[in-house]
Design a protein around this motif. Sequence first.
Motif, PDB file in Angstrom:
ATOM      1  N   ASN A   9       0.895  -1.251  -0.110  1.00  0.00           N
ATOM      2  CA  ASN A   9      -0.021  -0.006  -0.160  1.00  0.00           C
ATOM      3  C   ASN A   9       0.759   1.030  -0.059  1.00  0.00           C
ATOM      4  O   ASN A   9       0.811   2.239  -0.607  1.00  0.00           O
ATOM      5  CB  ASN A   9      -1.007   0.186   1.270  1.00  0.00           C
ATOM      6  CG  ASN A   9      -1.970  -1.079   0.965  1.00  0.00           C
ATOM      7  OD1 ASN A   9      -2.615  -1.369  -0.129  1.00  0.00           O
ATOM      8  ND2 ASN A   9      -2.569  -1.378   2.144  1.00  0.00           N
ATOM      9  N   ASP A  10       1.855   1.338   0.869  1.00  0.00           N
ATOM     10  CA  ASP A  10       2.885   2.485   0.823  1.00  0.00           C
ATOM     11  C   ASP A  10       3.514   2.631  -0.737  1.00  0.00           C
ATOM     12  O   ASP A  10       3.710   3.730  -0.754  1.00  0.00           O
ATOM     13  CB  ASP A  10       3.867   2.397   1.872  1.00  0.00           C
ATOM     14  CG  ASP A  10       3.160   2.254   3.134  1.00  0.00           C
ATOM     15  OD1 ASP A  10       2.166   3.019   3.166  1.00  0.00           O
ATOM     16  OD2 ASP A  10       3.935   1.958   4.266  1.00  0.00           O
ATOM     17  N   LEU A  11       4.089   1.589  -1.149  1.00  0.00           N
ATOM     18  CA  LEU A  11       4.557   1.395  -2.586  1.00  0.00           C
ATOM     19  C   LEU A  11       3.479   1.953  -3.470  1.00  0.00           C
ATOM     20  O   LEU A  11       4.152   3.018  -4.378  1.00  0.00           O
ATOM     21  CB  LEU A  11       5.275   0.173  -2.710  1.00  0.00           C
ATOM     22  CG  LEU A  11       5.858   0.081  -4.254  1.00  0.00           C
ATOM     23  CD1 LEU A  11       7.280   0.874  -4.079  1.00  0.00           C
ATOM     24  CD2 LEU A  11       6.203  -1.228  -4.787  1.00  0.00           C
ATOM     25  N   THR A  12       2.388   1.479  -3.487  1.00  0.00           N
ATOM     26  CA  THR A  12       1.513   1.981  -4.535  1.00  0.00           C
ATOM     27  C   THR A  12       1.353   3.750  -4.121  1.00  0.00           C
ATOM     28  O   THR A  12       1.298   4.448  -5.103  1.00  0.00           O
ATOM     29  CB  THR A  12       0.091   1.155  -4.334  1.00  0.00           C
ATOM     30  OG1 THR A  12       0.473   0.052  -4.506  1.00  0.00           O
ATOM     31  CG2 THR A  12      -0.903   1.823  -5.345  1.00  0.00           C
ATOM     32  N   GLN A  13       1.017   3.881  -3.014  1.00  0.00           N
ATOM     33  CA  GLN A  13       1.030   5.374  -2.635  1.00  0.00           C
ATOM     34  C   GLN A  13       2.047   6.257  -3.186  1.00  0.00           C
ATOM     35  O   GLN A  13       1.738   7.401  -3.920  1.00  0.00           O
ATOM     36  CB  GLN A  13       0.853   5.657  -1.350  1.00  0.00           C
ATOM     37  CG  GLN A  13       0.334   6.899  -0.738  1.00  0.00           C
ATOM     38  CD  GLN A  13      -0.054   6.827   0.705  1.00  0.00           C
ATOM     39  OE1 GLN A  13      -1.166   6.559   0.955  1.00  0.00           O
ATOM     40  NE2 GLN A  13       0.581   7.035   1.787  1.00  0.00           N
ATOM     41  N   ILE A  28      -7.415   5.929  -8.779  1.00  0.00           N
ATOM     42  CA  ILE A  28      -6.110   5.959  -9.518  1.00  0.00           C
ATOM     43  C   ILE A  28      -5.046   4.844  -8.523  1.00  0.00           C
ATOM     44  O   ILE A  28      -4.450   4.409  -8.914  1.00  0.00           O
ATOM     45  CB  ILE A  28      -5.487   7.026 -10.004  1.00  0.00           C
ATOM     46  CG1 ILE A  28      -5.221   8.124  -8.689  1.00  0.00           C
ATOM     47  CG2 ILE A  28      -6.255   7.929 -10.841  1.00  0.00           C
ATOM     48  CD1 ILE A  28      -3.953   9.070  -8.717  1.00  0.00           C
ATOM     49  N   PHE A  29      -5.921   4.713  -7.400  1.00  0.00           N
ATOM     50  CA  PHE A  29      -5.127   3.890  -6.373  1.00  0.00           C
ATOM     51  C   PHE A  29      -5.264   2.510  -6.797  1.00  0.00           C
ATOM     52  O   PHE A  29      -6.494   2.062  -6.261  1.00  0.00           O
ATOM     53  CB  PHE A  29      -5.285   4.181  -4.999  1.00  0.00           C
ATOM     54  CG  PHE A  29      -4.186   3.599  -4.150  1.00  0.00           C
ATOM     55  CD1 PHE A  29      -3.400   4.406  -3.750  1.00  0.00           C
ATOM     56  CD2 PHE A  29      -4.711   2.405  -3.523  1.00  0.00           C
ATOM     57  CE1 PHE A  29      -2.224   3.589  -2.711  1.00  0.00           C
ATOM     58  CE2 PHE A  29      -3.879   1.840  -2.372  1.00  0.00           C
ATOM     59  CZ  PHE A  29      -2.710   2.521  -2.317  1.00  0.00           C
ATOM     60  N   SER A  30      -4.193   1.911  -7.313  1.00  0.00           N
ATOM     61  CA  SER A  30      -4.398   0.329  -7.542  1.00  0.00           C
ATOM     62  C   SER A  30      -3.200  -0.239  -7.643  1.00  0.00           C
ATOM     63  O   SER A  30      -2.139   0.060  -8.088  1.00  0.00           O
ATOM     64  CB  SER A  30      -4.931   0.350  -9.143  1.00  0.00           C
ATOM     65  OG  SER A  30      -5.009  -1.072  -9.831  1.00  0.00           O
ATOM     66  N   PRO A  31      -3.203  -1.440  -6.988  1.00  0.00           N
ATOM     67  CA  PRO A  31      -1.973  -2.537  -6.759  1.00  0.00           C
ATOM     68  C   PRO A  31      -1.634  -3.045  -8.030  1.00  0.00           C
ATOM     69  O   PRO A  31      -0.744  -3.533  -8.252  1.00  0.00           O
ATOM     70  CB  PRO A  31      -2.474  -3.384  -5.852  1.00  0.00           C
ATOM     71  CG  PRO A  31      -3.960  -3.422  -5.686  1.00  0.00           C
ATOM     72  CD  PRO A  31      -4.209  -1.971  -6.183  1.00  0.00           C
ATOM     73  N   CYS A  57       3.799  -7.334   2.600  1.00  0.00           N
ATOM     74  CA  CYS A  57       2.606  -7.051   3.323  1.00  0.00           C
ATOM     75  C   CYS A  57       1.797  -6.142   2.628  1.00  0.00           C
ATOM     76  O   CYS A  57       2.299  -5.196   2.044  1.00  0.00           O
ATOM     77  CB  CYS A  57       3.181  -6.724   4.624  1.00  0.00           C
ATOM     78  SG  CYS A  57       3.572  -4.798   4.833  1.00  0.00           S
ATOM     79  N   GLY A  58       0.362  -6.412   2.728  1.00  0.00           N
ATOM     80  CA  GLY A  58      -0.577  -5.734   2.093  1.00  0.00           C
ATOM     81  C   GLY A  58      -1.887  -6.446   1.615  1.00  0.00           C
ATOM     82  O   GLY A  58      -1.825  -7.750   1.994  1.00  0.00           O
ATOM     83  N   GLN A  59      -2.952  -6.014   1.470  1.00  0.00           N
ATOM     84  CA  GLN A  59      -4.248  -6.483   1.293  1.00  0.00           C
ATOM     85  C   GLN A  59      -4.383  -7.299  -0.274  1.00  0.00           C
ATOM     86  O   GLN A  59      -5.263  -8.242  -0.249  1.00  0.00           O
ATOM     87  CB  GLN A  59      -5.487  -5.502   1.326  1.00  0.00           C
ATOM     88  CG  GLN A  59      -6.777  -6.046   1.702  1.00  0.00           C
ATOM     89  CD  GLN A  59      -6.822  -6.490   3.077  1.00  0.00           C
ATOM     90  OE1 GLN A  59      -6.268  -6.440   3.921  1.00  0.00           O
ATOM     91  NE2 GLN A  59      -7.793  -7.526   3.126  1.00  0.00           N
ATOM     92  N   ALA A  60      -3.721  -6.730  -1.057  1.00  0.00           N
ATOM     93  CA  ALA A  60      -4.139  -7.333  -2.517  1.00  0.00           C
ATOM     94  C   ALA A  60      -3.910  -8.775  -2.495  1.00  0.00           C
ATOM     95  O   ALA A  60      -4.759  -9.381  -3.295  1.00  0.00           O
ATOM     96  CB  ALA A  60      -3.213  -6.654  -3.563  1.00  0.00           C
TER      97      ALA A  60
END
Length: 100
Positions: A9-13, A28-31, A57-60
Amino acid sequence: MDGFSIGSNDLTQLALGADRDSELLSEIFSPFDPAVMELIRMSITKAKVAGVKIGLCGQAPSDYPEYARFLVECGIDSISFNPDALMAGINNINEAEKKS
């Protein structure tokens, strides 16, 4: 060095310059953004070359079986899940490993 952990999530952000909590930018926020996926792929490759473990670590990976498959195909060493996503994540990883 023990290894690396990718906070997806942080990397995507960071990669997209979009606050994940902003309703204005949520579309536009997409893994799955190609830039994000390439950064993850590059990170895994570089860690493997350096001989260190790398996790994510992340939800995707628990929400999207195809994301779990992408990570397995890239050679990720570990994936962390939130407790409420653990079973879905394990199932997605198991399916991804069967297909690899």
